[in-house]
Design a protein around this motif. Structure first.
Motif, short mmCIF file in Angstrom:
data_model
loop_
_atom_site.label_atom_id
_atom_site.label_comp_id
_atom_site.label_asym_id
_atom_site.label_seq_id
_atom_site.Cartn_x
_atom_site.Cartn_y
_atom_site.Cartn_z
N GLY A 152 21.40 55.94 89.67
CA GLY A 152 20.77 54.70 90.13
C GLY A 152 21.41 53.48 89.51
N PHE A 153 21.78 53.59 88.24
CA PHE A 153 22.45 52.50 87.52
C PHE A 153 23.74 52.11 88.23
CE2 PHE A 153 25.65 51.25 84.37
CZ PHE A 153 25.03 50.21 83.72
N PHE A 184 12.03 50.98 68.36
CA PHE A 184 11.51 49.80 69.05
C PHE A 184 12.52 48.65 68.97
CE2 PHE A 184 9.22 45.74 69.04
CZ PHE A 184 8.58 45.82 70.27
N LYS A 185 13.17 48.52 67.82
CA LYS A 185 14.19 47.50 67.65
C LYS A 185 15.33 47.71 68.64
CE LYS A 185 17.38 45.58 64.18
NZ LYS A 185 17.85 45.69 62.78
N LEU A 186 15.75 48.96 68.84
CA LEU A 186 16.80 49.26 69.80
C LEU A 186 16.34 48.97 71.23
CD1 LEU A 186 18.36 52.61 68.49
CD2 LEU A 186 19.42 50.35 68.54
N LEU A 187 15.08 49.30 71.53
CA LEU A 187 14.55 49.04 72.87
C LEU A 187 14.51 47.54 73.14
CD1 LEU A 187 13.39 50.66 75.26
CD2 LEU A 187 11.12 50.30 74.30
N GLN A 188 14.07 46.77 72.16
CA GLN A 188 14.05 45.32 72.27
C GLN A 188 15.46 44.76 72.45
OE1 GLN A 188 12.94 43.10 68.68
NE2 GLN A 188 11.48 41.92 69.90
N ASN A 224 21.03 45.48 78.66
CA ASN A 224 21.77 46.74 78.63
C ASN A 224 20.90 47.81 79.30
OD1 ASN A 224 23.06 49.17 77.96
ND2 ASN A 224 23.75 48.39 75.99
N ILE A 225 21.06 47.92 80.62
CA ILE A 225 20.20 48.82 81.38
C ILE A 225 20.40 50.27 80.96
CG2 ILE A 225 19.61 49.63 83.70
CD1 ILE A 225 20.44 46.96 84.79
N MET A 226 21.65 50.65 80.68
CA MET A 226 21.91 52.04 80.33
C MET A 226 21.22 52.42 79.02
SD MET A 226 25.52 54.12 80.26
CE MET A 226 25.65 54.00 82.04
N LEU A 227 21.29 51.57 78.02
CA LEU A 227 20.61 51.85 76.75
C LEU A 227 19.10 51.92 76.97
CD1 LEU A 227 20.55 52.23 73.70
CD2 LEU A 227 20.68 49.74 73.44
N PHE A 228 18.57 51.00 77.78
CA PHE A 228 17.14 51.01 78.08
C PHE A 228 16.73 52.31 78.75
CE2 PHE A 228 13.47 50.28 80.74
CZ PHE A 228 12.62 49.55 79.93
N ILE A 229 17.55 52.78 79.69
CA ILE A 229 17.26 54.02 80.41
C ILE A 229 17.14 55.20 79.44
CG2 ILE A 229 18.38 55.78 81.85
CD1 ILE A 229 19.37 53.48 83.64
N PHE A 230 18.14 55.34 78.59
CA PHE A 230 18.15 56.48 77.67
C PHE A 230 16.98 56.41 76.68
CE2 PHE A 230 22.94 56.48 78.45
CZ PHE A 230 22.84 57.46 79.42
N LEU A 231 16.77 55.22 76.12
CA LEU A 231 15.69 55.06 75.14
C LEU A 231 14.33 55.33 75.77
CD1 LEU A 231 16.84 51.88 73.18
CD2 LEU A 231 16.34 54.12 72.16
N VAL A 282 18.75 67.27 71.24
CA VAL A 282 19.27 66.35 70.24
C VAL A 282 20.73 65.98 70.49
CG1 VAL A 282 19.99 68.16 68.61
CG2 VAL A 282 19.35 65.90 67.76
N PHE A 283 21.52 66.90 71.00
CA PHE A 283 22.94 66.64 71.26
C PHE A 283 23.11 65.46 72.21
CE2 PHE A 283 26.84 67.21 73.63
CZ PHE A 283 27.78 67.55 72.67
N TYR A 284 22.41 65.52 73.34
CA TYR A 284 22.57 64.49 74.37
C TYR A 284 21.85 63.20 73.99
CZ TYR A 284 24.34 68.41 77.01
OH TYR A 284 25.09 69.50 77.41
N PHE A 285 20.68 63.33 73.37
CA PHE A 285 19.96 62.13 72.93
C PHE A 285 20.82 61.29 72.00
CE2 PHE A 285 17.60 60.08 69.51
CZ PHE A 285 16.75 59.25 70.22
N SER A 286 21.34 61.89 70.95
CA SER A 286 22.09 61.14 69.95
C SER A 286 23.37 60.55 70.54
CB SER A 286 22.42 62.04 68.76
OG SER A 286 22.99 61.29 67.71
N PHE A 287 24.07 61.34 71.35
CA PHE A 287 25.32 60.83 71.94
C PHE A 287 25.05 59.66 72.87
CE2 PHE A 287 28.40 60.61 75.36
CZ PHE A 287 29.59 60.46 74.65
N PHE A 288 24.11 59.82 73.80
CA PHE A 288 23.86 58.77 74.79
C PHE A 288 23.36 57.48 74.14
CE2 PHE A 288 23.30 62.13 78.26
CZ PHE A 288 24.51 61.82 78.84
N ILE A 289 22.48 57.59 73.15
CA ILE A 289 21.95 56.40 72.50
C ILE A 289 23.07 55.65 71.79
CG2 ILE A 289 20.37 55.51 70.74
CD1 ILE A 289 19.00 56.50 73.31
N CYS A 290 23.91 56.37 71.07
CA CYS A 290 25.02 55.73 70.35
C CYS A 290 26.06 55.17 71.31
CB CYS A 290 25.67 56.72 69.39
SG CYS A 290 24.64 57.20 67.99
#
Length: 393
Positions: A161-162, A338-342, A349-356, A375-383
């Motif tokens: 969608g992004f 929450f700081k990252l979401l803000q 940054n729509i992609m960061l918002f999506i993952f978070l 955890v593998f995908y969470f950590s990679f995508f957020i970073c």
């Protein structure tokens, strides 16, 4: 991005190869370390390490932290990349070439194994009915829990969608990606997992509320309506699915048996976890002792034998942190994310918002960070997604 197509045991090698590449890059270019980035993104791991020091079962705690190691490794590696202006500029301009492969590989994974089941052992209707069980138990080294596979599908739909909203791509490409969304949605409905579906819907709603561009609102509203419509049709057409979602409203809870539908099981687990937390509110019981403490509580509370046989964890990542490391740890971790979401909303940054948004909602019903598939995908995508709007220094 191709890791989902590889056997389970290959994923540590992917991290190792990525790590070697980053280290060589650091040596060649003498890159600075962004300490703040590392602390924010690895905060949950660092907190759990502290709780290991007062765990009675040190060995189990160490094993658990070993599974969660991507929460330390990826933030550490990306902390040397985040200040590289040339790299961040390249990622902003070419992230499509990296990220688009994930939803494609997720669809390939589902299509290949679904077809294999139909062609080798089961009928089409049997495969649909038992697909969640089959991917978890009948794929050997490719086994993946159906909840985490559903999470991958939900994230894939959001990624596609992004890119559909990106004006750089041609109409024919966007039509193709929309078709992929429809196929992925089909597998999401077949897997029939409430948590990922609700996480997807809430993330779409969040995108509509916080990203106020008219084009974004209209598109994600259409996707939201599509998903709700297809989900409703799929649910009401199958008695088992009706019952699974009815559990959300009709909870058959018993203090002594804990109930045996999924929602009631979770409520019983939460009751034990909260009782344990009340006895250890500041520092928790230690990351190594959460399993034994919960099993003891199930037995002492007279819960059904299923609770101890299945050795249920807290089924809530926030509650797991609360139980293992206490209230202060939970406040720190929630504050960091929450700081990252803000930050994602402020920088569009729509992609960061999506993952978070997706993963943080999913953590309400699963210990997402305590299994490698999560955890593998969470950590990679957020970073990785934080590279998209890092300001030049």
């Amino acid at each position: 991005m191709s890791s989902i197509l590889l056997p389970f045991n290959f994923r540590p090698y992917i991290i190792a190869i990525f790590g070697i590449g980053v280290i060589l890059h650091i040596i060649a270019n003498r890159r600075a370390w962004d300490k703040g980035f590392f602390i924010v993104n690895s905060s949950i791991f660092l907190v759990l390490v502290i709780s290991l020091l007062y765990s009675a079962d040190f060995h189990y705690g160490l094993k658990k932290l070993g599974t969660m190691l991507p929460l330390l490794v990826f933030p550490f590696l990306f902390s040397f990349l985040i200040k590289n202006n040339d790299l961040t500029m390249y990622v902003r301009e070419n992230h499509f070439r990296i990220v688009i492969f994930f939803p494609i590989f997720v669809l390939i994974f589902n299509s290949v194994f679904f077809s294999w089941f139909v062609l080798t052992e089961f009928t089409f209707s049997e495969t649909i009915k038992h697909y969640a069980y089959l991917v978890d138990n009948k794929l050997g080294d490719y086994n993946i829990h159906s909840i985490y596979l559903s999470c991958h599908i939900g994230i894939s739909i959001l990624i596609l969608g992004f890119y559909i909203l990106d004006d750089r791509f041609k109409t024919i490409q966007k039509i193709f990606w929309f078709v992929l969304i429809c196929f992925l949605l089909m597998f999401l409905i077949i897997l029939n997992k409430k948590g990922p579906v609700l996480s997807l819907l809430i993330t779409l709603l969040g995108l509509i509320i916080f990203l106020k561009r008219r084009k974004v609102v209209l598109f994600y509203s259409a996707i939201l309506i599509l998903i709700m419509s297809i989900s409703t049709i799929a649910i009401i057409s199958d008695a088992d699915r009706v019952q699974r979602y009815r559990e959300l409203l009709e909870i058959n809870y018993s203090e002594h048996t804990g109930g045996l539908d999924s929602t009631s099981i979770r409520l019983s687990i939460y009751q034990c976890a909260l009782n344990l937390f009340k006895s250890n509110p500041i520092f928790g019981v230690g990351v190594g002792d959460t399993k034994d403490k919960l099993l003891n509580c199930y037995n002492e509370s007279g819960y059904d034998d299923r609770f101890t046989i299945e050795a249920y964890n807290t089924h809530n990542q926030y509650l797991s942190v609360l139980l293992s490391s206490g209230l202060i740890a939970l406040i720190v971790i929630v504050g960091m994310y929450f700081k990252l979401l803000q930050y994602s909303v402020r920088n569009s940054n729509i992609m960061l918002f999506i993952f978070l948004c997706f993963y943080l909602v999913e953590m309400l019903t699963e210990n997402l960070l305590e299994r490698q598939d999560g955890v593998f995908y969470f950590s990679f995508f957020i970073c990785f997604s934080q590279l998209l709007n890092t300001p030049k220094k």
